[in-house]
Design a protein around this motif. Structure first.
Motif, short mmCIF file in Angstrom:
data_model
loop_
_atom_site.label_atom_id
_atom_site.label_comp_id
_atom_site.label_asym_id
_atom_site.label_seq_id
_atom_site.Cartn_x
_atom_site.Cartn_y
_atom_site.Cartn_z
N LYS A 1 12.37 4.24 -6.36
CA LYS A 1 12.73 5.62 -6.04
C LYS A 1 12.77 5.88 -4.54
N SER A 2 11.89 5.23 -3.77
CA SER A 2 11.69 5.65 -2.38
C SER A 2 12.14 4.66 -1.31
N PHE A 3 12.17 3.36 -1.62
CA PHE A 3 12.50 2.38 -0.59
C PHE A 3 14.01 2.36 -0.33
N SER A 4 14.37 2.26 0.93
CA SER A 4 15.80 2.16 1.29
C SER A 4 15.97 1.22 2.47
N GLN B 1 0.83 -1.20 0.00
CA GLN B 1 0.00 0.00 0.00
C GLN B 1 0.88 1.26 0.00
N THR B 2 2.05 1.15 0.61
CA THR B 2 2.98 2.28 0.65
C THR B 2 3.63 2.51 -0.71
N TYR B 3 4.05 1.40 -1.34
CA TYR B 3 4.70 1.47 -2.66
C TYR B 3 3.82 0.72 -3.66
N LYS B 4 2.94 1.48 -4.31
CA LYS B 4 1.93 0.84 -5.16
C LYS B 4 2.50 0.30 -6.47
N THR B 5 3.62 0.84 -6.95
CA THR B 5 4.23 0.40 -8.20
C THR B 5 5.72 0.14 -8.00
N PRO B 6 6.32 -0.73 -8.83
CA PRO B 6 7.77 -0.94 -8.74
C PRO B 6 8.56 0.36 -8.90
N GLU B 7 8.07 1.27 -9.74
CA GLU B 7 8.77 2.54 -9.95
C GLU B 7 8.83 3.35 -8.66
N GLU C 1 7.91 -9.67 -12.56
CA GLU C 1 7.82 -8.46 -13.38
C GLU C 1 8.32 -7.24 -12.62
N GLY C 2 7.84 -7.08 -11.39
CA GLY C 2 8.28 -5.95 -10.59
C GLY C 2 9.74 -6.05 -10.21
N TYR C 3 10.20 -7.28 -9.98
CA TYR C 3 11.60 -7.48 -9.62
C TYR C 3 12.51 -6.98 -10.74
N PHE C 4 12.22 -7.38 -11.98
CA PHE C 4 13.09 -6.97 -13.08
C PHE C 4 12.97 -5.48 -13.37
#
Length: 532
Positions: A459-462, A449-455, A509-512
């Motif tokens: 950009k935001s996850f660390s 819910q926090t990161y709805k798309t791989p993009e 898909e999201g991984y790649f």
């Protein structure tokens, strides 16, 4: 009348003599030793004689089927590295890979400390419909206890798979509560297309992991979808694609090549020459195309790679491909085992065979790929070992290309081997980095819910100190200490942890999409496409 009476007297004796003679002949035929049996017309091979002698004379009981299987495998070692014997117990699994599906419950699992964890549930699959969730622990399948026992993945697959429509009762532990689910087995796809997405407004990306009987259909659905999104240029990723069904690779090549161009041809001593040509107007005959390849790109992947390079249709980026130019056909044997036998060689449109030499034996053949690391070929284009005795030219621009050892790229990209130290290697070997994404997900259930798309995720996850502490705790259970590693290795591990979480959240898909954001091969491909 007199003659009939005599016949009635002698008839029982004649029957007895015939019966005895038949039994004697049958015994001699059963004996099966050349020169001693009746009706023997062909000299038997020593291998047949040895098997008979073992069966009739050996001091102990033996498993003749196992001996026969070993004998077949030993014979195949005298041929090429790709002819193979498939035991009956493995045939179904091998055929599932080719067919692109199997019958099962639709979960992905990991065995963590002798407990089967449900890592992912196939959306709309049998387990999803039954109510099983990611994070459940399966205790029993039917009457078979799974949790707490030394059970391997192969046996678990045997318990979860079965005939289409059959039921399996699963006993599950969820949040300390035992639950039971009746799951009806269904068709579970083995998808050969890992990812398809738009890198920017005009550049699309498709990754294929193998060629099954469903690959072309999967590819076309994704290709048409990307075109609707505005794709004008394409990156096709064939890295680590070990091949599969030749015809599927040919169909995909047809989508890129115009006219009736030859795609490949096959020929063998007992197999007539067969040409594979373009048959229709392709859906991407003119758009800019870059294909990614490496030492794991083999067989059917190299057929596609070779056709595109020979016709100057694509730019190849990466490293020299595996070098498998042999065609196998699979034959079912009497005990339901199978023989995958090399029946022909395939050739690229320019007439080159890219098959590597295998005269030094199977071990030396496969060691050649490993030696590319030790010989410097993986990090330097100057170290690439092309066979300079087999030089060809591309069919449009006349560029120099090579046969006899895989397909060399137009642009070399070195493998980054400097970041993997001993600690990282141990973490991978123990599957700790694979399990990390799942463990992190369980601790942070609202991530998606926090990161709805791989993009958004990229950009935001660390990785935080808390995230690192989780990895340290998992590693310590296998006596692996993370203290004292280099900064370069720590950075590599941080990125690996992030990618493990991405795979758990968005699957392949999201991984790649996440991992490609920092991939040198993809960056080079984008650079080439932007320039053109």
């Amino acid at each position: 009348m007199t003659n009939n009476k005599k016949l009635q007297v002698w008839l029982p004796l004649l029957f007895s003599i015939t019966l005895i003679a038949g039994m004697f002949i049958g015994y001699k035929m059963r004996d099966g030793i050349p020169g001693k049996s009746f009706f023997y017309t062909e000299k038997r091979r020593p291998i047949q004689e040895v098997m008979d002698l073992i069966q009739r004379k050996y001091v102990d009981d033996v498993n003749l089927n196992m001996i026969a299987d070993s004998g077949i495998q030993a014979m195949l070692l005298q041929l090429d590295p790709h002819s193979a014997f498939i035991p009956a117990s493995d045939v179904q699994r091998v055929n599932e890979d080719i067919n692109g599906s199997f019958f099962g419950v639709g979960i992905e699992f990991n065995i963590i400390q002798d407990t089967l964890h449900v890592v992912n549930v196939l959306k709309d699959g049998p387990s999803f419909a039954a109510g099983i969730k990611t994070g459940d622990k399966i205790l029993k399948a039917g009457d078979s206890i799974i949790s707490g026992t030394k059970i391997d993945s192969e046996r678990i697959r045997g318990l979860l798979r079965g005939p289409l429509g059959s039921d399996v009762n699963l006993s599950v532990l969820r949040d300390s509560k035992k639950m039971n689910f009746a799951v009806k087995r269904g068709v579970i796809p083995l998808v050969s297309l890992d990812a398809a997405y738009m890198i920017d407004k005009t550049i699309g990306y498709i990754r294929l992991n193998r060629f099954s009987t469903k690959t072309y259909r999967e590819f076309m659905i994704s290709l048409e979808d990307l075109k609707k999104k505005g794709m004008q240029k394409l990156i096709l990723d064939l890295r680590d694609n070990g091949g599969g069904v030749l015809e599927e690779a040919v169909e995909i090549a047809d989508e890129f090549l115009a006219g009736d161009k030859i795609i490949t041809y096959t020929e063998g001593k007992h197999t007539a020459k067969k040409e594979y040509r373009c048959r229709r107007q392709g859906q991407f005959e003119t758009g800019e195309l870059v294909v990614l390849a490496n030492e794991g790109t083999a067989s059917a992947s190299e057929i596609l790679l070779g056709a595109l390079q020979d016709w100057d249709r694509a730019t190849i980026v990466g490293r020299r491909s595996f070098g498998k130019g042999l065609v196998q056909d699979q034959y079912t044997l009497s005990d339901n085992s199978a023989l995958r036998l090399t029946i022909a060689r395939y050739y690229t449109p320019a007439g080159r065979s890219i098959q590597r030499p295998y005269t030094k034996g199977k071990h030396a053949y496969y060691d050649e790929v490993y030696n590319r690391y030790t010989d410097g070929e993986m990090v330097s284009a100057d170290s690439v070992k092309n066979d300079t005795t087999k030089i060809f030219k591309t069919l449009v621009k006349g560029k120099k290309i090579f046969g006899g050892g895989g397909i060399s790229p137009d642009y070399f990209v070195a493998a980054d081997t400097s970041k993997i130290g001993l600690v990282t290697a141990r973490l991978f070997s123990k599957s700790i980095l694979t399990d990390y994404g799942y463990r992190y997900y369980l601790l942070h259930p609202t991530l998606q819910q926090t990161y709805k798309t791989p993009e958004e995720f990229v950009k935001s996850f660390s990785i935080t100190p808390e995230s690192w502490l989780l990895l340290e705790t998992m590693a310590a259970k296998d006596s692996i200490k993370l203290s004292g590693i280099s900064e370069k290795e720590r950075t590599f591990l941080n990125n690996s942890m992030k990618m493990a979480v991405a795979r758990q959240l968005y699957r392949s898909e999201g991984y790649f999409e996440a991992v490609n954001a920092d991939d040198a091969n993809v960056k080079k491909a984008i650079e080439i496409l932007i320039k053109n």
